[in-house]
Design a protein around this motif. Sequence first.
Motif, PDB file in Angstrom:
ATOM      1  N   ARG A   1      -3.913   5.813  -3.735  1.00 28.57           N
ATOM      2  CA  ARG A   1      -3.828   4.733  -4.722  1.00 28.57           C
ATOM      3  C   ARG A   1      -3.762   5.288  -6.149  1.00 28.57           C
ATOM      4  O   ARG A   1      -3.057   4.751  -7.000  1.00 28.57           O
TER       5      ARG A   1
ATOM      6  N   ARG B   1      -7.174   7.266   1.265  1.00 28.24           N
ATOM      7  CA  ARG B   1      -6.618   6.010   0.758  1.00 28.24           C
ATOM      8  C   ARG B   1      -6.803   5.900  -0.751  1.00 28.24           C
ATOM      9  O   ARG B   1      -5.899   5.479  -1.472  1.00 28.24           O
TER      10      ARG B   1
ATOM     11  N   ASP C   1       4.524   5.763  -2.943  1.00 27.75           N
ATOM     12  CA  ASP C   1       4.702   4.319  -2.988  1.00 27.75           C
ATOM     13  C   ASP C   1       6.075   3.938  -2.431  1.00 27.75           C
ATOM     14  O   ASP C   1       7.105   4.338  -2.971  1.00 27.75           O
TER      15      ASP C   1
ATOM     16  N   GLU D   1      -0.761   4.411  -8.655  1.00 29.03           N
ATOM     17  CA  GLU D   1      -0.947   3.869 -10.004  1.00 29.03           C
ATOM     18  C   GLU D   1      -0.201   4.728 -11.033  1.00 29.03           C
ATOM     19  O   GLU D   1       0.473   4.208 -11.931  1.00 29.03           O
TER      20      GLU D   1
ATOM     21  N   SER E   1       0.830  -1.204   0.000  1.00 30.92           N
ATOM     22  CA  SER E   1       0.000   0.000   0.000  1.00 30.92           C
ATOM     23  C   SER E   1       0.864   1.253   0.000  1.00 30.92           C
ATOM     24  O   SER E   1       1.940   1.269   0.610  1.00 30.92           O
TER      25      SER E   1
ATOM     26  N   ARG F   1      -7.385  -3.653  -9.974  1.00 32.87           N
ATOM     27  CA  ARG F   1      -8.138  -2.908  -8.969  1.00 32.87           C
ATOM     28  C   ARG F   1      -9.062  -3.874  -8.246  1.00 32.87           C
ATOM     29  O   ARG F   1     -10.049  -4.347  -8.805  1.00 32.87           O
TER      30      ARG F   1
ATOM     31  N   SER G   1      -4.040  -2.673  -6.888  1.00 30.11           N
ATOM     32  CA  SER G   1      -4.642  -1.425  -6.449  1.00 30.11           C
ATOM     33  C   SER G   1      -6.018  -1.734  -5.852  1.00 30.11           C
ATOM     34  O   SER G   1      -6.249  -2.833  -5.333  1.00 30.11           O
ATOM     35  N   THR G   2      -6.940  -0.789  -5.916  1.00 32.33           N
ATOM     36  CA  THR G   2      -8.238  -0.947  -5.276  1.00 32.33           C
ATOM     37  C   THR G   2      -9.320  -0.260  -6.084  1.00 32.33           C
ATOM     38  O   THR G   2      -9.059   0.751  -6.764  1.00 32.33           O
TER      39      THR G   2
END
Length: 283
Positions: A126, A122, A73, A130, A67, A145, A97-98
């Motif tokens: 992300r 959050r 990052d 990315e 994360s 994701r 990722s998410t």
Amino acid sequence: MPTLLSFGHGYSARALARRLEGWRVIGTTRSEEKAEALRAEGVGALIWPGEGDVPVEEATHLLSSVSPGPEGDPVLAAFGSRIAAHAPRLRWAGYLSTIGVYGDREGGWVDEESELRPTTDRGRARVRAEEAWRAVPGLPLHVFRLAGIYGPGRGPFEKVRRGTARRIVKPGQVFGRIHREDIASALLASIRAPDPGAIYNLSDDEPAPPQDVIAEAARLLGVPVPPEVPFEEADLSPMARSFYAESKRVRNDRMRALMGPLAFPTYREGLAALLAEEKGQAR
């Protein structure tokens, strides 16, 4: 020999590694206890951050499940220049990722082409991560994701058995979920058919209200369904409350085109399989 270097070799990455027969897998983790568990699975475990080196240049494939932190990052901060130098020799790279990057859509649908509109810190972190991974020149990057991850050891049954599960109801709220083994299947399919630059939503076929999942778990266990608790009356941590701040339905057509039908297309199949596995282990 193909070699996977897996940063943050945790729950999902371990499921992938178990399928990589004939591969060398190097995985980083944060503690000696976790490293010992990984070594028992045949993984060349390294503690990072730590004093030892991480052999970036030995990888043929790279996966990051780490994360992002407040300053970006951490993998790229520590190894970005080495990854960039080694990128032309990598056959595949993946970043987990998410779906939080899409933000709140009030229950509406999103796909991989939807605008990124994160509404949480959050989610915004992300998006930046990315972008940072995509900016590494020559990296054969694939972005995955992920919806809410569940699987062995991450199911609702124990809370339902203890009577601590709550069916928190927020009208219109739906979540996407993805079983750990379907994540592994998607990653493996991508490794076998690389498409650098591709983005995949990893979510099951039926976004559903969280209270329905708890009710199904109770039904499978043969115990009373926990009563509903209105969201406004629920005592939630800030982290838990933030999950209820976003509601969306996530299209997974690209994932299914990559790997075929999901093993666990909805939470119903997933929960039934988890319970069957629990019962098998208890014998």
